[in-house]
Design an enzyme around this catalytic site. Structure first.
Site, mmCIF file in Angstrom:
data_model
loop_
_atom_site.group_PDB
_atom_site.id
_atom_site.type_symbol
_atom_site.label_atom_id
_atom_site.label_comp_id
_atom_site.label_asym_id
_atom_site.label_seq_id
_atom_site.Cartn_x
_atom_site.Cartn_y
_atom_site.Cartn_z
ATOM 1 N N HIS A 1 -8.525 3.577 0.984
ATOM 2 C CA HIS A 1 -7.067 3.606 1.024
ATOM 3 C C HIS A 1 -6.952 3.974 2.503
ATOM 4 C CE1 HIS A 1 -6.169 4.464 -3.331
ATOM 5 N NE2 HIS A 1 -5.545 3.536 -2.957
ATOM 6 N N GLY A 2 -5.941 3.527 3.217
ATOM 7 C CA GLY A 2 -5.545 4.035 4.565
ATOM 8 C C GLY A 2 -5.236 5.619 4.302
ATOM 9 N N ASN B 1 -2.773 -4.297 -3.145
ATOM 10 C CA ASN B 1 -1.753 -3.402 -2.741
ATOM 11 C C ASN B 1 -1.825 -3.168 -1.008
ATOM 12 O OD1 ASN B 1 -1.207 -2.796 -5.519
ATOM 13 N ND2 ASN B 1 -1.612 -0.783 -5.252
ATOM 14 N N ASP C 1 3.702 2.654 -8.271
ATOM 15 C CA ASP C 1 1.998 2.857 -7.619
ATOM 16 C C ASP C 1 1.895 4.063 -8.213
ATOM 17 O OD1 ASP C 1 -0.306 2.047 -6.535
ATOM 18 O OD2 ASP C 1 0.499 2.312 -4.341
ATOM 19 N N ALA D 1 -0.143 -1.108 2.152
ATOM 20 C CA ALA D 1 0.776 -0.017 2.508
ATOM 21 C C ALA D 1 0.843 0.252 4.133
ATOM 22 C CB ALA D 1 0.524 1.308 1.858
ATOM 23 N N THR D 2 -0.502 0.684 4.638
ATOM 24 C CA THR D 2 -0.625 0.913 5.924
ATOM 25 C C THR D 2 -0.335 -0.359 7.052
ATOM 26 O OG1 THR D 2 -2.537 2.182 5.421
ATOM 27 C CG2 THR D 2 -2.238 1.728 7.959
ATOM 28 N N HIS E 1 -6.948 -2.049 -4.500
ATOM 29 C CA HIS E 1 -5.819 -1.144 -3.449
ATOM 30 C C HIS E 1 -6.680 -1.198 -2.114
ATOM 31 C CE1 HIS E 1 -3.378 1.129 -6.577
ATOM 32 N NE2 HIS E 1 -4.196 0.163 -7.075
HETATM 33 P P1 13P Z 1 -3.475 0.359 2.369
HETATM 34 O O1 13P Z 1 -2.948 1.381 2.927
HETATM 35 O O2 13P Z 1 -4.966 0.138 2.814
HETATM 36 O O3 13P Z 1 -2.622 -0.892 2.517
HETATM 37 O O4 13P Z 1 -3.384 0.433 0.706
HETATM 38 C C1 13P Z 1 -2.519 0.586 0.085
HETATM 39 C C2 13P Z 1 -2.842 1.029 -1.350
HETATM 40 O O5 13P Z 1 -3.949 0.831 -2.150
HETATM 41 C C3 13P Z 1 -1.553 1.675 -2.009
HETATM 42 O O6 13P Z 1 -1.873 1.849 -3.385
#
Ligand code: 13P
Length: 305
Positions: A196-197, A254, A83, A256-257, A232
């Site tokens: 993004h988070g 994507n 990523d 992550a958080t 994302h």
């Molecule tokens: P989140 O943290 O909002 O899930 O975003 C993840 C991301 O886009 C990583 O590239």
């Protein structure tokens, strides 16, 4: 290594109106529950790491994530993706992105991202072209970003609703057309209201603001770009918006958080508890948010791409 290559998997997802989720690994022990949850839900997914996760979190290096991935990988459900490798990072520093991408290809990453979105269009195209030439020589597809998906930078974001209403930073469809034609990117990450988070020490534990998506704008980008699109900032987007976006060209998302925060919150009770928390969060994402339980046959090598 058998099974469909990732470029084919994402193309197939686009054609079928489904999505391939990528899950970020800021802490190495997260790999195991991510793969386990994908296997148990029979969902296809990517295990991935961004440069900022070995710089600012605890995933150590792209090689360390690749090694941990190989311990747990299950090619029936998973692939390995790199990523965000920014050309200019979230702190405004220039990054030797080609060196990192070269290492990723050697370490066995099956798709990679170069992020030139902080650059003017011409330079973003030129950097993405260099990254695509490097990766394509090894048969590896490249994701790039156009528009400003905010949130990784230090400092407060403008209020979300004002940001959304202004469309500031949204990917321009005309630029997307040119970018897709000239950059060599296989997939394009777009800005359509997603953020993004937060990742700074002071804000990374806070609940993300609920984001919406401008689906009409996404449709304009889809028509112009003609390549699979990537969303994302997948945590905390209104569910109806996500499902709509998948119908309008988003083939990879994507996350992550949504899995990092449960890990961090449970960690005081030990790594095993934190891994279980990731597993539970994964089940909610796969079943509840994305509705992709059983999507594993998007990896089916029998069906032509
Ligand atoms: P989140 O943290 O909002 O899930 O975003 C993840 C991301 O886009 C990583 O590239």
């Amino acid at each position: 290594m058998g099974g469909s290559p990732t470029a084919e998997i994402v193309r197939r997802a686009l054609r079928r109106g489904t999505v391939v989720p990528g899950f970020n690994i800021p802490y190495l022990p997260m790999v195991e529950p991510v793969v386990r949850a994908l296997r148990d839900a029979r969902s296809a997914g990517l295990v991935m790491v961004a440069r900022l996760e070995w710089e600012k979190f605890e995933s150590r290096s792209l090689e360390a994530v690749a090694a941990e991935y190989r311990r747990h990988a299950d090619r029936r459900v998973t692939r390995l993706h790199l990523d965000h490798v920014p050309v200019i990072d979230e702190d405004g520093r220039a990054v030797d992105y080609l060196e990192i991408l070269g290492r990723a290809v050697r370490a066995g990453y099956e798709s990679v991202m170069v992020d030139g979105s902080r650059l003017p269009l011409e330079e973003n195209i030129a950097c993405t072209r260099r990254a695509a030439d490097l990766a394509h020589a090894a048969g590896v597809p490249v994701e790039a970003e156009l528009g400003a998906v905010m949130g990784h930078e230090a400092g407060p974001l403008p209020p979300y609703e004002a940001l959304f209403a202004s469309g500031r930073g949204f990917t321009d469809p005309g630029e997307a057309r040119r970018f897709a034609a000239e950059s060599g990117a296989d997939w394009l990450s777009v800005a359509i209201g997603n953020i993004h988070g937060a990742i700074s020490a002071a804000t990374k534990g806070l609940k993300k603001v609920e984001a919406r998506l401008d689906i009409a704008h996404l449709e304009r980008i889809r028509r112009a770009a003609g390549v699979p699109l990537v969303l994302h900032g997948g945590t905390g987007i209104r569910k109806d918006c996500i499902l709509d976006a998948i119908r309008h060209g988003i083939a990879k998302i994507n996350v992550a958080t949504a899995i990092r925060q449960p890990y961090e919150r449970a960690l005081p009770r030990g790594v095993a508890a934190a891994q279980d928390a990731v597993y539970e969060a994964m089940r909610v994402v796969l079943r509840g948010d994305l509705e992709i339980e059983g999507s594993v046959d998007v990896l089916d090598p029998e069906e032509p791409a």
